[in-house]
Motif scaffolding. Structure first.
Motif, PDB file in Angstrom:
ATOM      1  N   SER A  12      15.918  55.386   7.645  1.00 42.10           N
ATOM      2  CA  SER A  12      16.476  55.763   8.939  1.00 42.10           C
ATOM      3  C   SER A  12      15.339  56.063   9.910  1.00 42.10           C
ATOM      4  CB  SER A  12      17.385  56.991   8.788  1.00 42.10           C
ATOM      5  OG  SER A  12      17.745  57.502  10.062  1.00 42.10           O
ATOM      6  N   LYS A  13      15.314  55.352  11.031  1.00 38.79           N
ATOM      7  CA  LYS A  13      14.312  55.647  12.054  1.00 38.79           C
ATOM      8  C   LYS A  13      14.612  56.953  12.768  1.00 38.79           C
ATOM      9  CE  LYS A  13      12.988  50.878  13.198  1.00 38.79           C
ATOM     10  NZ  LYS A  13      12.868  49.881  14.284  1.00 38.79           N
ATOM     11  N   LEU A  19      17.629  58.048   3.629  1.00 38.30           N
ATOM     12  CA  LEU A  19      17.470  56.659   3.239  1.00 38.30           C
ATOM     13  C   LEU A  19      18.658  56.245   2.393  1.00 38.30           C
ATOM     14  CD1 LEU A  19      16.578  56.336  -0.039  1.00 38.30           C
ATOM     15  CD2 LEU A  19      14.430  57.222   0.859  1.00 38.30           C
ATOM     16  N   VAL A  20      18.861  54.936   2.275  1.00 33.75           N
ATOM     17  CA  VAL A  20      19.869  54.388   1.381  1.00 33.75           C
ATOM     18  C   VAL A  20      19.171  53.390   0.462  1.00 33.75           C
ATOM     19  CG1 VAL A  20      21.911  54.728   2.813  1.00 33.75           C
ATOM     20  CG2 VAL A  20      20.497  52.709   3.167  1.00 33.75           C
ATOM     21  N   ALA A  21      19.731  53.213  -0.737  1.00 37.49           N
ATOM     22  CA  ALA A  21      19.111  52.321  -1.707  1.00 37.49           C
ATOM     23  C   ALA A  21      20.184  51.705  -2.592  1.00 37.49           C
ATOM     24  CB  ALA A  21      18.084  53.076  -2.553  1.00 37.49           C
ATOM     25  N   ASN A  33      17.730  64.556   2.970  1.00 36.31           N
ATOM     26  CA  ASN A  33      16.867  65.664   2.566  1.00 36.31           C
ATOM     27  C   ASN A  33      16.591  65.535   1.064  1.00 36.31           C
ATOM     28  OD1 ASN A  33      16.715  66.832   5.228  1.00 36.31           O
ATOM     29  ND2 ASN A  33      18.806  67.553   4.924  1.00 36.31           N
ATOM     30  N   ALA A  34      17.086  66.423   0.232  1.00 31.89           N
ATOM     31  CA  ALA A  34      16.835  66.334  -1.204  1.00 31.89           C
ATOM     32  C   ALA A  34      18.097  66.022  -1.995  1.00 31.89           C
ATOM     33  CB  ALA A  34      16.219  67.641  -1.704  1.00 31.89           C
TER      34      ALA A  34
END
Length: 377
Positions: A12-13, A19-21, A33-34
């Motif tokens: 994500s900018k 993030l995604v994965a 975050n975590a």
């Protein structure tokens, strides 16, 4: 997540903590975050986050099941452009600047300028019937698209009106990835699989009219799976191999390991977060890893932050005001599906006619563009 077999990731900018994965057997996972959340099932493949709205997410399951969420992965729309199956990990890419420009490869290339709501088929026999395995867009020119199967590669410079076959000069091994320079659409790199250290990375400076082998002699005799080019640096290149990451820049003739702290693992995808100065790796068996870049870029992401302006109030309900450090600013407001609903040069804008929800405000002055999320309540 430490032993997840990830194929791809998307950063994500707008929120560097998200993030995604996409993972084998474990679907699409989102890290905020975590905290990890499972947001889609099946086998997770390529995924991406809208540049300007962290809750707009693209995900895919095996054979090209392309989906889009507008609310952080809680609900999904089917935006797959075809009824047939694509390759196992169907490639698609969001343009580095234009978040509504998406290109995906099945047996042919499909292009959307509406964030996947409407698609155009822009190729015919682009790979001779073979499934497309790699797609790359030029950040500096929306009309350039590189598309490759394992054995054939073509480029279009006019958004698909015509395609040029550019395989001559490349090695006769399976192609695995393509990267395009951030500032020159004619400059690109192609990586290869196979078990040799001679034909691993090739470069072109003329959109494939000719190619130069830049593999050197220091790479392992293992597949190169992915490549990423870092703009605003020294032509820094990073490649992901079956035994980690390698790096070189324009002062080097040989690739060197870039694996400080990284396990000996297959790296499937690399992505750079320019504003954070980091590079992230999706690994097949050891989760997601992050490292500082070898060289910090001299510019922020695609120059998006050079236009100093503020939108207020935000959220808004009847009007907004643009405060900018320049005169002569052009303002466009788009829905999240890419429909332009307002275009003006005024810095005070009535938004009372807009439905409640999220929009993208595009501000342009002297060729510099900045986009911001706007909430209408």
């Amino acid at each position: 997540m430490e032993i997840s077999q990830f194929y791809n990731l998307g950063l994500s900018k707008s929120n560097p903590n998200r993030l995604v994965a996409g993972a084998q057997d474990n679907g699409t996972e989102m890290l905020t975050n975590a905290t990890w959340d499972a947001i889609r099932g099946s086998d997770g493949m390529e995924c991406a986050i809208d540049h300007y709205d962290e809750d707009v997410i693209y995900a895919e399951y095996q054979y090209g099941g392309l989906r889009k969420s507008y609310n952080g992965g809680n609900n999904w729309d089917n935006i797959k452009p075809v009824s047939y199956e694509g390759p196992w990990n169907t490639p698609y890419e969001m343009h580095a600047v234009n978040n509504n420009l998406i290109v995906v490869g099945y047996n042919e290339v499909y292009r959307s300028t509406t964030g996947g709501m409407i698609w155009d088929s822009i190729s015919y026999g682009v790979t001779g019937g073979a499934e497309i395995q790699s797609i790359a867009l030029a950040p500096s020119d929306e009309n350039y698209i590189y598309a490759a199967s394992y054995s054939k590669i073509k480029v279009t410079k006019d958004a698909g009106l015509s395609w040029t076959y550019i395989k001559p000069g490349l090695a006769n091994y399976n192609m695995t990835d393509i990267a395009v320079a951030t500032n020159n659409p004619d400059r690109a790199w192609v990586t290869f699989s196979d078990y040799n250290n001679i034909h691993k990375v090739y470069e072109t400076n003329n959109a494939g009219s000719s190619w130069t082998n830049i593999s050197g002699s220091n790479l392992p005799e293992l597949p190169v799976n992915c490549i990423v080019y870092q703009g605003g640096a020294n032509d820094d290149l990073y490649i992901g191999t079956d035994v980690g990451v390698y790096y070189k820049n324009n002062t080097m003739t040989e690739w060197i390991p870039f694996n400080d702290g990284l396990p000996n693992v297959i790296v499937k995808e690399l992505e750079i977060h320019y504003d954070e100065g980091t590079i992230s790796a999706a690994t097949y068996g050891r989760g997601i890893w992050e490292s500082p870049l070898n060289t910090l870029s001299s510019v922020s992401t695609n120059n998006l932050e050079k236009l100093d302006c503020t939108i207020y109030p935000n959220p808004a309900n009847d009007k907004i005001t643009i405060s900018a450090n320049t005169s002569g600013i052009n303002v466009s407001i788009f829905t999240l599906t890419g429909q332009k609903v307002i275009e003006t040069t005024s810095k005070t804008i009535s938004v009372s006619s807009l439905a409640k929800g999220c929009y993208i405000v595009e501000l342009e002055s002297n060729g510099i563009i900045k986009r911001e999320k706007l909430v209408i309540k």
